[in-house]
Design an enzyme around this catalytic site. Structure first.
Site, short mmCIF file in Angstrom:
data_model
loop_
_atom_site.label_atom_id
_atom_site.label_comp_id
_atom_site.label_asym_id
_atom_site.label_seq_id
_atom_site.Cartn_x
_atom_site.Cartn_y
_atom_site.Cartn_z
N GLN A 1 -29.90 -73.16 -29.63
CA GLN A 1 -29.33 -72.08 -28.82
C GLN A 1 -28.30 -72.61 -27.81
OE1 GLN A 1 -31.21 -68.89 -29.39
NE2 GLN A 1 -29.31 -68.01 -28.67
N LYS B 1 -25.03 -72.92 -29.80
CA LYS B 1 -24.62 -71.58 -30.26
C LYS B 1 -24.04 -70.78 -29.10
CE LYS B 1 -27.83 -69.53 -32.49
NZ LYS B 1 -28.92 -68.71 -33.06
N LYS C 1 -35.43 -70.52 -25.25
CA LYS C 1 -36.12 -69.78 -26.31
C LYS C 1 -37.58 -69.67 -25.91
CE LYS C 1 -35.42 -67.95 -30.44
NZ LYS C 1 -34.23 -67.28 -31.00
N GLY D 1 -34.86 -60.55 -28.27
CA GLY D 1 -35.77 -60.52 -29.41
C GLY D 1 -35.51 -61.65 -30.40
N ASP D 2 -36.41 -61.78 -31.35
CA ASP D 2 -36.27 -62.72 -32.48
C ASP D 2 -37.30 -62.23 -33.50
OD1 ASP D 2 -34.97 -65.48 -33.27
OD2 ASP D 2 -37.06 -65.73 -33.77
N THR E 1 -26.32 -59.49 -35.17
CA THR E 1 -26.53 -60.79 -35.83
C THR E 1 -26.16 -60.70 -37.31
OG1 THR E 1 -28.31 -61.20 -34.27
CG2 THR E 1 -28.17 -62.67 -36.17
N ASN F 1 -34.45 -57.40 -38.97
CA ASN F 1 -33.24 -56.98 -38.25
C ASN F 1 -31.98 -57.64 -38.82
OD1 ASN F 1 -31.43 -58.06 -35.70
ND2 ASN F 1 -31.84 -55.87 -35.65
#
Ligand code: NDP
Length: 445
Positions: free
Chosen positions: A111, A114, A126, A165-166, A210, A241
């Site tokens: 992350q 990114k 995270k 979210g994830d 995403t 998602n």
């Protein structure tokens, strides 16, 4: 790897025993840095590499909660605040039984780079829990989220750490988490979480971002060869998602996605995925992929083997880490696949990445290709801070521009370090140098 980089990797393995996904993610980044350090040796000074692989803060906590039958469960919660050089820690929460410290650290480490690639002033973090939401009632999920937030709330804030979210955390969970945050803090800090509902501070396009971004990245890669997605057959994994909105954008761009999957198997629908039906089954009914097949003549469910056995021109892995191994990569290549754009985080194993690179196909690594989600989360924070709300077209245009910028940054960095077309090197080098320059400016902290 150069000696100086190799030593850092060995320390990571020794210090974080058994955390194999974290080792894998660090190895991939450090390996890419060889040409960067060779050209700019100052990046290896001041223990910068040693600092960047060590999280600034690691929080681990107990989450007791009561199920509908009155039984008490105890899950484990994590928040890894990895790097705040560029801004508040930013990164999602994952609820899945496989979650452990190593998985959250790998995701947090990815992350950092990114988020740097998005150029939006966000650090890397995270979190999550080994809680499994499958089969749990709404009331159970709510009680779990409330217990999770009772601890997490003391560590986060709009300028400190902004979760999203994830896997296993969507709009429902973000709602319960926000409700508990607001109750404890007595403060309507909309900017403390992203992925919120549209009626209470969410951004249009965040849900789609995403998946859309991963497809836009594939389109940009194809454009370097004078090609496009038009008319291409697309193999997608996952049915959550990211997968759903990757399918939607691929269809909008004239491609034909023919697969999706979950942990019970994969579906092949040669006529092209019926997106309305898929959304009904997964988003509305929270069902399994088998429910789609029951209502869709011509579609078939395969419960053994791998979705990557299905021939296609483009592969979009959108489920989870290490879901596409060396054998799967060989099968994809044999079947003529020429583009892989990672919607998930680290879905391709090192062997698969090597195979794609050796074959010279277009390979977009997750930290670049799936950055559209966090980028739109940063747009959500921007709207919350300005107490404003953009329409769908405005938000989507911003996402499209950001994905194009990320693509171009990767291309430019790969060119600069002598490996044109190597998006892995490009993403790692471009992300790393942005973070490293700021870490140097901030001194030894
Ligand atoms: P969801 O929970 O919405 O969907 C995940 C999908 O992948 C489900 O269909 C799930 O099936 C499947 N899946 C998960 N784990 C496994 C597994 N071990 N084996 C087989 N199938 C599995 O998650 P998202 O779509 O949000 O996330 C998918 C990936 O994208 C993850 O790697 C995530 O980190 C990454 N990502 C997500 C972002 C986002 O904005 N949501 C942003 C950037 C990356 P089942 O229901 O059966 O478990």
């Amino acid at each position: 790897m150069q000696d100086v980089v190799e030593k850092v990797y060995e320390q990571v393995v020794a210090r974080n025993r058994g955390e194999v996904e974290f080792h894998q993610a660090v190895h991939e980044v450090l390996e890419s840095l060889d040409p960067v350090i060779a050209k700019h040796p100052h990046y290896a000074e001041g223990a910068l590499l040693e600092r960047i692989v060590e999280p600034e803060r690691q929080i681990m906590f107990r989450i007791p909660w009561v199920d509908d039958a009155g039984q008490v469960h105890v899950n484990r919660g994590f928040r890894i605040e990895f790097n705040s050089a560029l801004g508040p820690y930013k990164g999602g929460l994952r609820f899945h039984p496989s979650v452990n410290a190593g998985i959250i650290k790998f995701l947090g480490f990815e992350q950092i780079f990114k988020n740097a690639l998005t150029a939006q002033g966000i650090g890397g973090g995270k979190g999550g829990s080994d809680f499994d939401p499958h089969g749990r009632s709404d009331a159970e999920v709510m009680r779990f989220c409330q217990s999770f937030m009772t601890e997490l709330q003391r560590h986060i804030g709009p300028s400190t750490d902004v979760p999203a979210g994830d896997i296993g955390v969507g709009g429902r969970e973000i709602g319960y988490l926000f409700g508990q945050y607001k109750r404890i803090r007595n403060s309507y800090d909309a900017g403390v979480l992203t992925g919120k509902g549209l009626a209470w501070g969410g951004s249009l396009v965040r849900t789609e971002a995403t998946g859309y971004g991963a497809v836009l990245f594939a389109q940009s890669m194809l454009s370097t060869k004078g090609e496009s997605l038009e008319g291409k057959k697309v193999i997608v994994s996952g049915a959550g998602n990211v997968a759903i909105y990757a399918i939607e954008k691929a269809q909008q761009l004239g491609a034909t996605p023919i697969t999706f999957s979950d942990s019970s198997g994969y579906v092949v629908d040669e006529a092209g995925v019926d997106l309305d039906l898929l959304k009904q089954v997964k988003e509305v009914e929270r069902g399994r992929v088998a429910d789609y097949v029951e209502r869709r003549p011509g579609a078939r469910l395969v419960t053994g083997g791998s979705v990557w056995d299905v021939p296609g021109d483009v592969a979009l892995p959108c489920a989870t880490q290490n879901e596409l191994d060396g054998d799967a990569a060989a099968t994809l290549l044999r079947n003529g696949c020429g583009v892989v754009s990672e919607g998930a985080n680290m879905p391709s194993t090192p062997e698969a990445v090597e195979a794609f690179q050796k074959a010279g196909i277009l390979f977009g690594p997750g930290k670049a290709a799936n950055a559209g989600g966090v980028a739109t989360s940063a747009l959500e924070m921007e709207q919350n801070a300005g107490r404003t709300r953009w329409d769908f077209a405005t938000a989507e245009a911003k996402l499209t521009d950001i994905m194009a910028d990320i693509h171009d940054s990767c291309v430019a960095a790969a060119d600069e370090y002598g490996r044109p077309g190597d998006y892995v090197l490009g993403a790692n080098a471009a992300g790393f140098t942005r973070v490293a320059d700021v870490m140097i400016a901030h001194g030894i902290v």
